[in-house]
Design an enzyme around this catalytic site. Structure first.
Site: not given
Ligand code: DHE
Length: 562
Positions: A52, A55-56, A106, A342, A384
């Protein structure tokens, strides 16, 4: 309910927050919070962190997700405000929301959490959240480990791999990254990292890979070793998402910087040992002028035109340009944009950085040469971009693309304010291309490609979540090609949706790799497409290929090619 069930699978992402919005945004009831034993609290706290908090927020103040604090203020008849009740929704309603989700977005957890865990979480939410501890320099230093000292590391590349085309692949739920050879498609090494590993970034030289995990563990991998392995580690906080390195000339491989969600701060480290050097807190005022105790560090990017990082602070909407040329006398320029920053990426010139203020439905554009906000662009719901995609549109000139979690379009924004022919399009939405559905997370292209790729892993429909769409950028009116990646993998269908996620190009732009993000214990795959013919070239699979998500090609990540 059926579609919501489908939505649940692996992803507990930005959609989750929206959901709770409507449902929780009600007045409180004046009754005592349900009692919990210390053991129950500890279990609930762990689940909250894992499922959680992203997001929260740990303080439950809300961001992409709704505010979940139990102490909603209640106006009393005499005009005073009373604090300290419990969510009016009560145990039963909370359990239903957690189990089945809401129309507001949700997602349901009934296929992830047991009935007992759902009941526990409903109780937990009615109790005031504990404020987690801070994480000082002393705490950080206590976690810092140099596994292979710099002087014992190779002086030159000791393996024969084509490192430029190596991919660092997140194996999300096993807490590992797989280093996969882009030329041979062989897994060269599987490296243990932290919990729910998130992203990889490259040092300016391309030698070091930095991997950040959600539990704040930062791992440094040396690609020059005969078998690339972790050479240093540090914990930068309790909850983290971002990392980058110093890329400006003269500072190559010198520093790394990692941002944490909790505590809200970023830390500057030595690039080759991860020794923490300086911690900077991000607490402060939002762009609306309210104090926020938990402004989390979202994306961080490294400028190639200045010794500077762009550090995006989620809850406050403040974008920090951090000049690392003198870290003892650190200079930060604070740029006011919009709340809930983000992810984002550079435009093709690498002068402008475009970042999604996702829950504000905006893209903020920073001119890093001038150190100013260039524009705030309104878009459809929840942009996104990942890092976005840059290409030259036949009609509108240079554009940057973003997808949306909350809308079924890919938005194109003009990015050439200094081009006589196209400047009138700068920082405007010039086109919205119809996608296969909402729930997009990543778009991608490559300077040598004629295609634009977009995924839709968060879409509730299995067939959409398991597919990607590809457009011909020379003529976007041509029908898009839809590739069902799960079917193309040839693997047997599983109960869990295998979400097609994160298209990533090979270094030469000839192939596109797409992950199949399957169930926690299911063997999955990366499907490699020929970018010209859009046919399958190779399916990379292995019993250890569990929950592959992000893939980071060394050359493209090193040079910010997208
Ligand atoms: Fe990410 C990038 C935050 C969930 C895969 N994700 C990012 C970035 C942030 C972020 C702040 C940018 C980083 C940077 O560029 O310095 N992500 C979050 C969350 O807060 C969120 C929504 C919920 C959580 O609890 O983490 C979240 N993210 C996910 C996933 O569930 C994903 C789809 C699968 C996973 O592996 O966790 C995921 N996020 C990614 C990926 C990037 C990313 C692959 C980088 C993309 C790129 O091409 O640079």
């Amino acid at each position: 309910m059926k579609t919501r069930k489908l939505l649940s699978g692996a992803v507990r992402l930005a959609a989750l927050p929206l959901a709770m919005a409507g449902a929780f945004n009600v007045a409180m009831a004046q009754q005592a919070a349900p009692e919990m034993t210390a053991e129950e609290k500890a279990t609930a706290k762990k689940i909250y962190f894992e499922r959680c908090a992203g997001c929260h927020g740990v303080l439950r103040k809300g961001a992409t997700g709704k505010n979940l604090e139990p102490h909603w203020s209640k106006k009393l008849p005499d005009g005073t405000t009373q604090e300290g009740g419990t969510l009016k929704l009560g145990q039963n309603r909370l359990e239903k929301i957690i189990a089945y989700g809401t129309e507001g977005g949700m997602v349901n957890f009934d296929d992830i959490l047991t009935k007992e865990e759902i009941s526990l979480m409903a109780k937990y939410l009615q109790n005031t959240p504990d404020v987690p501890p801070e994480f000082s320099m002393q705490d950080m230093l206590a976690t810092w480990k140099v596994i292979v000292p710099v002087e014992q590391r190779p002086k030159k590349q000791m393996n024969k791999f084509n490192l430029k085309n190596m991919f660092s692949v997140t194996l999300r739920d096993t807490g590992e990254v797989a280093l996969i050879d882009g030329d041979t498609k062989e897994i060269r090494s599987i490296v243990k990292t932290g919990y729910a590993v998130h992203i990889s970034r490259l040092s300016a030289s391309g030698r070091y890979v930095y991997v950040i995990s959600r539990d704040g563990r930062l791992s440094l991998i040396d690609l020059w070793m005969e078998k690339p392995a972790v050479v240093a580690e540090v914990k930068v906080g309790y909850d983290a998402r971002s990392v980058d390195t110093s890329k400006f000339k003269g500072f190559e491989d010198k520093y790394a910087v990692a941002g944490s969600y909790w505590p809200p701060q970023y830390v500057i480290m030595e690039g080759d040992t991860l020794k923490p050097l300086k911690i900077v807190g991000t607490r402060g005022m939002t762009v609306d002028g309210e104090y926020h105790p938990e402004p989390r560090v979202a994306s961080i990017v490294s400028s190639q035109i200045k010794p500077e990082w762009v550090i995006n602070i989620k809850e406050t909407g403040q974008i920090k340009l951090v000049d690392y040329s003198d870290i003892k006398n650190l200079k930060e320029t604070t740029i006011e944009s919009a709340k809930f920053l983000h992810d984002g990426g550079w435009d093709a010139s690498k002068r402008y950085f475009l970042v999604a203020a996702n829950a504000s439905n905006k893209i903020a554009v920073v001119d890093t040469k001038e150190g100013k906000l260039a524009a705030l662009v309104d878009t459809k719901k929840i942009p996104h971009p990942g890092r976005g995609a840059n290409f030259k549109h036949p009609q509108f000139g240079p554009v940057w693309a973003t997808g949306h979690l909350g809308a079924d379009v890919i938005t194109l924004i003009g990015t050439a304010p200094n081009d006589a022919k196209y400047k009138s399009n700068a920082w405007k939405v010039v086109q919205e291309i119809k996608h296969i559905g909402s729930g997009n997370l990543f778009v991608k292209t490559h300077p040598k490609s004629k295609h634009l790729w977009a995924d839709a892993p968060q879409n509730p429909e299995r067939s959409i979540a398991e597919s990607v769409a590809v457009w011909d950028m020379a003529d976007l009116s041509k029908p898009k090609k839809v590739l069902n990646v799960a079917k193309d993998s040839g693997l047997p269908e599983t109960k869990a949706i295998r979400r097609a996620v994160h298209p990533e190009y090979s270094a030469d732009g000839s192939e596109v790799w797409v992950s199949l993000w399957g169930g926690k214990t299911d063997q999955s795959a990366i499907v490699v497409y020929d970018d010209k013919t859009l046919t399958v070239k190779k399916v990379i699979t292995d019993p250890k290929m569990i929950t592959p998500t992000g893939k980071f090609n060394v050359f493209n990540t090193q040079h910010d090619i997208y």
